[in-house]
Motif scaffolding. Structure first.
Motif, PDB file in Angstrom:
ATOM      1  N   LYS A  10      -9.568   3.890  24.577  1.00 36.41           N
ATOM      2  CA  LYS A  10      -9.630   3.116  25.878  1.00 36.41           C
ATOM      3  C   LYS A  10      -9.145   4.033  27.108  1.00 36.41           C
ATOM      4  O   LYS A  10      -8.036   4.339  27.021  1.00 36.41           O
ATOM      5  N   VAL A  11      -9.883   3.978  27.964  1.00 27.65           N
ATOM      6  CA  VAL A  11      -9.400   4.815  29.332  1.00 27.65           C
ATOM      7  C   VAL A  11      -9.055   3.794  30.253  1.00 27.65           C
ATOM      8  O   VAL A  11     -10.101   2.631  30.521  1.00 27.65           O
ATOM      9  N   CYS A  12      -7.981   3.813  30.705  1.00 29.49           N
ATOM     10  CA  CYS A  12      -7.666   2.736  31.650  1.00 29.49           C
ATOM     11  C   CYS A  12      -8.153   2.952  33.006  1.00 29.49           C
ATOM     12  O   CYS A  12      -8.049   4.149  33.555  1.00 29.49           O
ATOM     13  N   CYS A  13      -8.890   2.168  33.657  1.00 35.10           N
ATOM     14  CA  CYS A  13      -9.440   2.499  35.086  1.00 35.10           C
ATOM     15  C   CYS A  13      -8.829   1.381  36.039  1.00 35.10           C
ATOM     16  O   CYS A  13      -9.565   1.054  37.032  1.00 35.10           O
ATOM     17  N   GLY A  14      -7.723   1.072  35.773  1.00 33.53           N
ATOM     18  CA  GLY A  14      -7.231   0.079  36.648  1.00 33.53           C
ATOM     19  C   GLY A  14      -6.921   0.632  38.033  1.00 33.53           C
ATOM     20  O   GLY A  14      -7.116   1.943  37.948  1.00 33.53           O
ATOM     21  N   THR A  15      -6.430   0.038  38.852  1.00 29.85           N
ATOM     22  CA  THR A  15      -6.072   0.530  40.162  1.00 29.85           C
ATOM     23  C   THR A  15      -5.051   1.833  40.271  1.00 29.85           C
ATOM     24  O   THR A  15      -5.369   2.792  40.632  1.00 29.85           O
ATOM     25  N   ALA A  16      -3.854   1.558  39.246  1.00 30.38           N
ATOM     26  CA  ALA A  16      -3.008   2.869  39.352  1.00 30.38           C
ATOM     27  C   ALA A  16      -3.572   4.084  38.900  1.00 30.38           C
ATOM     28  O   ALA A  16      -3.820   5.241  39.432  1.00 30.38           O
ATOM     29  N   CYS A  17      -4.121   3.891  37.564  1.00 37.41           N
ATOM     30  CA  CYS A  17      -4.888   4.859  36.982  1.00 37.41           C
ATOM     31  C   CYS A  17      -6.008   5.492  37.487  1.00 37.41           C
ATOM     32  O   CYS A  17      -6.284   6.725  37.721  1.00 37.41           O
ATOM     33  N   HIS A  18      -6.742   4.646  38.236  1.00 40.38           N
ATOM     34  CA  HIS A  18      -7.772   5.104  39.117  1.00 40.38           C
ATOM     35  C   HIS A  18      -7.347   6.005  40.091  1.00 40.38           C
ATOM     36  O   HIS A  18      -7.843   7.076  40.353  1.00 40.38           O
ATOM     37  N   LEU A  19      -6.340   5.618  40.981  1.00 44.02           N
ATOM     38  CA  LEU A  19      -5.751   6.356  41.801  1.00 44.02           C
ATOM     39  C   LEU A  19      -5.296   7.931  41.409  1.00 44.02           C
ATOM     40  O   LEU A  19      -5.362   8.898  41.837  1.00 44.02           O
ATOM     41  N   ALA A  20      -4.674   7.705  40.079  1.00 42.47           N
ATOM     42  CA  ALA A  20      -4.240   8.985  39.458  1.00 42.47           C
ATOM     43  C   ALA A  20      -5.362   9.860  38.703  1.00 42.47           C
ATOM     44  O   ALA A  20      -4.931  10.836  38.052  1.00 42.47           O
ATOM     45  N   ASP A  66     -21.947   9.689  14.521  1.00 39.05           N
ATOM     46  CA  ASP A  66     -21.229   9.723  13.087  1.00 39.05           C
ATOM     47  C   ASP A  66     -20.160   8.354  13.129  1.00 39.05           C
ATOM     48  O   ASP A  66     -19.294   8.382  12.226  1.00 39.05           O
ATOM     49  N   ARG A  67     -20.188   7.637  14.008  1.00 41.86           N
ATOM     50  CA  ARG A  67     -19.434   6.259  14.233  1.00 41.86           C
ATOM     51  C   ARG A  67     -17.978   6.737  13.907  1.00 41.86           C
ATOM     52  O   ARG A  67     -16.993   6.048  13.459  1.00 41.86           O
ATOM     53  N   MET A  68     -17.414   7.963  14.574  1.00 45.43           N
ATOM     54  CA  MET A  68     -16.094   8.376  14.633  1.00 45.43           C
ATOM     55  C   MET A  68     -15.390   7.619  15.833  1.00 45.43           C
ATOM     56  O   MET A  68     -14.193   7.239  15.747  1.00 45.43           O
ATOM     57  N   PHE A  69     -15.955   7.721  16.969  1.00 46.78           N
ATOM     58  CA  PHE A  69     -15.323   7.267  18.296  1.00 46.78           C
ATOM     59  C   PHE A  69     -16.104   6.427  18.963  1.00 46.78           C
ATOM     60  O   PHE A  69     -17.471   6.531  19.104  1.00 46.78           O
ATOM     61  N   SER A  70     -15.562   5.529  19.620  1.00 47.63           N
ATOM     62  CA  SER A  70     -16.076   4.541  20.512  1.00 47.63           C
ATOM     63  C   SER A  70     -15.283   4.633  21.847  1.00 47.63           C
ATOM     64  O   SER A  70     -14.170   4.959  21.825  1.00 47.63           O
ATOM     65  N   ILE A  71     -15.871   4.487  23.118  1.00 48.62           N
ATOM     66  CA  ILE A  71     -15.190   4.583  24.397  1.00 48.62           C
ATOM     67  C   ILE A  71     -15.331   3.268  25.109  1.00 48.62           C
ATOM     68  O   ILE A  71     -16.354   2.991  24.942  1.00 48.62           O
ATOM     69  N   GLU A  72     -14.247   2.941  25.450  1.00 52.37           N
ATOM     70  CA  GLU A  72     -14.106   1.772  26.224  1.00 52.37           C
ATOM     71  C   GLU A  72     -13.379   1.951  27.656  1.00 52.37           C
ATOM     72  O   GLU A  72     -12.435   2.874  27.516  1.00 52.37           O
ATOM     73  N   THR A  73     -13.605   1.046  28.522  1.00 55.41           N
ATOM     74  CA  THR A  73     -12.832   1.185  29.757  1.00 55.41           C
ATOM     75  C   THR A  73     -12.228  -0.249  29.916  1.00 55.41           C
ATOM     76  O   THR A  73     -12.723  -1.285  29.461  1.00 55.41           O
ATOM     77  N   VAL A  74     -10.964  -0.143  30.300  1.00 54.94           N
ATOM     78  CA  VAL A  74     -10.183  -1.227  30.387  1.00 54.94           C
ATOM     79  C   VAL A  74      -9.717  -1.359  31.783  1.00 54.94           C
ATOM     80  O   VAL A  74      -9.412  -0.283  32.416  1.00 54.94           O
ATOM     81  N   ASN A  75      -9.332  -2.449  32.192  1.00 50.47           N
ATOM     82  CA  ASN A  75      -9.092  -2.694  33.489  1.00 50.47           C
ATOM     83  C   ASN A  75      -7.315  -2.616  34.041  1.00 50.47           C
ATOM     84  O   ASN A  75      -7.160  -2.826  35.179  1.00 50.47           O
ATOM     85  N   CYS A  76      -6.273  -2.590  32.902  1.00 48.90           N
ATOM     86  CA  CYS A  76      -5.179  -2.199  33.228  1.00 48.90           C
ATOM     87  C   CYS A  76      -4.416  -2.726  31.796  1.00 48.90           C
ATOM     88  O   CYS A  76      -4.699  -3.856  31.457  1.00 48.90           O
ATOM     89  N   LEU A  77      -3.711  -1.787  31.532  1.00 49.76           N
ATOM     90  CA  LEU A  77      -2.957  -1.904  30.246  1.00 49.76           C
ATOM     91  C   LEU A  77      -1.503  -2.275  30.479  1.00 49.76           C
ATOM     92  O   LEU A  77      -0.635  -2.378  29.615  1.00 49.76           O
ATOM     93  N   ALA A 124       0.555   6.030  34.500  1.00 47.20           N
ATOM     94  CA  ALA A 124      -1.018   6.455  34.727  1.00 47.20           C
ATOM     95  C   ALA A 124      -1.072   7.955  34.985  1.00 47.20           C
ATOM     96  O   ALA A 124      -0.137   8.687  35.170  1.00 47.20           O
ATOM     97  N   PRO A 125      -2.377   8.448  34.602  1.00 45.03           N
ATOM     98  CA  PRO A 125      -3.408   7.697  34.123  1.00 45.03           C
ATOM     99  C   PRO A 125      -3.453   7.586  32.673  1.00 45.03           C
ATOM    100  O   PRO A 125      -2.950   8.530  31.811  1.00 45.03           O
ATOM    101  N   VAL A 126      -3.489   6.444  31.889  1.00 41.34           N
ATOM    102  CA  VAL A 126      -3.005   6.119  30.697  1.00 41.34           C
ATOM    103  C   VAL A 126      -4.489   6.284  29.997  1.00 41.34           C
ATOM    104  O   VAL A 126      -5.639   5.814  30.282  1.00 41.34           O
ATOM    105  N   VAL A 127      -4.321   6.818  28.614  1.00 38.27           N
ATOM    106  CA  VAL A 127      -5.817   6.903  27.763  1.00 38.27           C
ATOM    107  C   VAL A 127      -5.032   6.344  26.327  1.00 38.27           C
ATOM    108  O   VAL A 127      -3.840   6.634  25.959  1.00 38.27           O
ATOM    109  N   VAL A 128      -5.616   5.304  25.934  1.00 43.31           N
ATOM    110  CA  VAL A 128      -5.112   4.812  24.541  1.00 43.31           C
ATOM    111  C   VAL A 128      -6.094   5.132  23.241  1.00 43.31           C
ATOM    112  O   VAL A 128      -7.180   4.694  23.501  1.00 43.31           O
ATOM    113  N   VAL A 129      -5.749   5.770  22.127  1.00 46.33           N
ATOM    114  CA  VAL A 129      -6.661   5.896  21.152  1.00 46.33           C
ATOM    115  C   VAL A 129      -5.987   5.153  20.106  1.00 46.33           C
ATOM    116  O   VAL A 129      -4.820   5.133  19.745  1.00 46.33           O
ATOM    117  N   ASP A 130      -7.037   4.165  19.548  1.00 45.01           N
ATOM    118  CA  ASP A 130      -6.223   3.028  18.450  1.00 45.01           C
ATOM    119  C   ASP A 130      -5.175   2.272  19.277  1.00 45.01           C
ATOM    120  O   ASP A 130      -5.275   1.571  20.086  1.00 45.01           O
TER     121      ASP A 130
END
Ligand code: SF4
Ligand code: SF4
Ligand code: FES
Lengths: 155, 236
Positions: free
Chosen positions: A74-84, A107-118, A124-130
């Motif tokens: 999950k890649v956070c694309c909220g305001t703070a993370c966006h700026l960072a 290979d069904r190993m990874f999915s990417i999602e964007t989220v709008n604020c964690l 920031a910038p935050v990335v969450v894996v699992d």
């Protein structure tokens, strides 16, 4: 998905219509997505119209009707993370995995999602894996983070 | 229990808890609606039926099709605030559905026209949910439902596949206020009706309603015959 497993989940929720979200969460926990046959089976067993189930399944972003990878990034694309610099991180993740946001690797190993604020803007910038949070992520660190999960899966 | 409410200065008696639109009907006052239908449970999605209500000293806008009447309520159906809000609602609906005649007429009547907002993607469905509710509550089939959320919300069959439960009754076509579900005949299979809405199609009977030759039907007949035979033999 195994019928017995579904039955067990349904039993745990006492076949209540009101528990449909919980039931779907349990299915998704096991399968990583909501298989169509499973939803049809649940609809039959609960005697709950499939349209209702489809409504709930498509309403919440947490549910997916297509298979997801074993690890969700999950890649956070909220305001703070966006700026960072979240956009650059997202680019880097996409380039490394050769897929776009909201997609899953072959290979069904990874999915990417964007989220709008964690709610972790200080990191920031935050990335969450699992369930793991990575703070102040720079594009250069992405490969290293991902390789950890790749090798973990091989083990 | 009946309660008295005052609507636009008239005193009327209606059941306690009944939607206040009932009071308007009794008093002969017209309230515009889009998602309301007498045969269905109140839903309150279009908000066009808003009225102003004074209750316990509070004055506010409520949707009359599902707001329950209570003792001592005073209702105003045509104040400046109500008119202004309705105009806004129609204007917004028109942005979503610029080509729907009903909405165009409504807008004209309310003295508004082409909107200052931009149309994102012309659509004909106002998401009133009448088709969905009618199919479920009256037809008893539940072939269509609502799916997704926000700007992507739409009427759809489960998994957006041809429905295997739709009986092709056409009620949804009939009840849709904007005419966006169309019943079309299929050229390849002349007796088959499809209901089309955008790219979602409902194909009811796989055997073109040829019941006499239908495999499913034959099985069913066999079962029925067996049941009747069993019943008779028991009776003797
Ligand atoms: S035609 Fe099909 S979808 Fe429409 S109301 Fe009848 S059963 Fe429901
Ligand atoms: S298809 Fe028609 S009846 Fe159904 S929700 Fe849309 S506008 Fe309403
Ligand atoms: S008619 Fe009351 S909200 Fe639509």
């Amino acid at each position: 998905m195994d019928i017995e497993k579904v039955d067990r989940i349904l039993e745990e929720h006492e076949y209540r219509h009101s528990a449909i979200i919980g039931i779907m969460q349990d299915v998704q926990d096991i399968e990583n997505y909501l298989p169509e046959e499973t939803l049809r089976y649940i609809s039959d067993k609960l005697e709950l119209n499939l349209t209702k189930i489809f409504d709930v399944a498509t309403f919440y972003k947490a549910f997916s009707l297509v298979p997801r990878g074993r690890h969700t990034i999950k890649v956070c694309c909220g305001t703070a993370c966006h700026l960072a610099g979240a956009a650059r991180n997202l680019d880097q993740v996409e380039r490394t995995l050769h897929i776009k946001a909201e997609e899953t690797t072959d290979d069904r190993m990874f999915s990417i999602e964007t989220v709008n604020c964690l709610g972790a803007c200080a990191l920031a910038p935050v990335v969450v894996v699992d369930e793991d949070y990575y703070d102040a992520v720079k594009p250069g660190k992405i490969e290293k983070i991902l390789s950890y999960y790749r090798s973990e899966s091989e083990r | 229990m009946k309660v008295s409410v005052i609507i636009d200065g008239q005193m009327v008696q209606i059941e306690q808890g009944a939607p206040i639109i009932d009071a308007a009907k009794k008093a002969g006052i017209f309230i515009p609606t889009l998602c309301y239908h007498e045969a269905l449970k109140p839903y309150g999605s279009c908000c066009l039926c808003i009225v102003e209500v004074i209750q316990d000293g509070q004055r506010r806008l409520v949707t009359s099709c599902n707001f329950p009447a209570a003792v001592g309520m005073e209702i105003f159906t045509n104040t400046a605030r109500v008119r202004q809000s309705r105009r806004m609602i129609v204007e917004l609906l028109l942005v979503r559905c610029p080509d729907v005649p009903l909405l165009q007429t409504m807008a004209k009547q309310m003295g508004t026209g082409l909107s200052r907002f931009k149309t994102r993607e012309a659509n004909e469905c106002i998401l009133c949910g009448l088709c969905v509710r009618f199919c479920e509550e009256v037809v008893g089939v539940g072939a269509i439902g609502l799916a997704n959320r926000g700007v992507d919300r739409e009427v759809a069959t489960p998994f957006k596949m041809a429905s295997d439960v739709c009986i092709g009754c056409g009620s949804c076509t009939y009840i849709c206020p904007t005419g966006c579900i169309k019943m079309v005949s299929d050229r390849k299979t002349p007796n088959l009706r499809s209901l089309k809405m955008g790219n979602c199609s409902l194909v009811p009977c796989p055997n073109s309603y040829q019941c006499e030759t239908c495999q499913i039907e034959q099985e069913f007949f066999k079962d029925i015959k067996r049941v009747i035979a069993e019943f008779r033999s028991k009776g003797q």
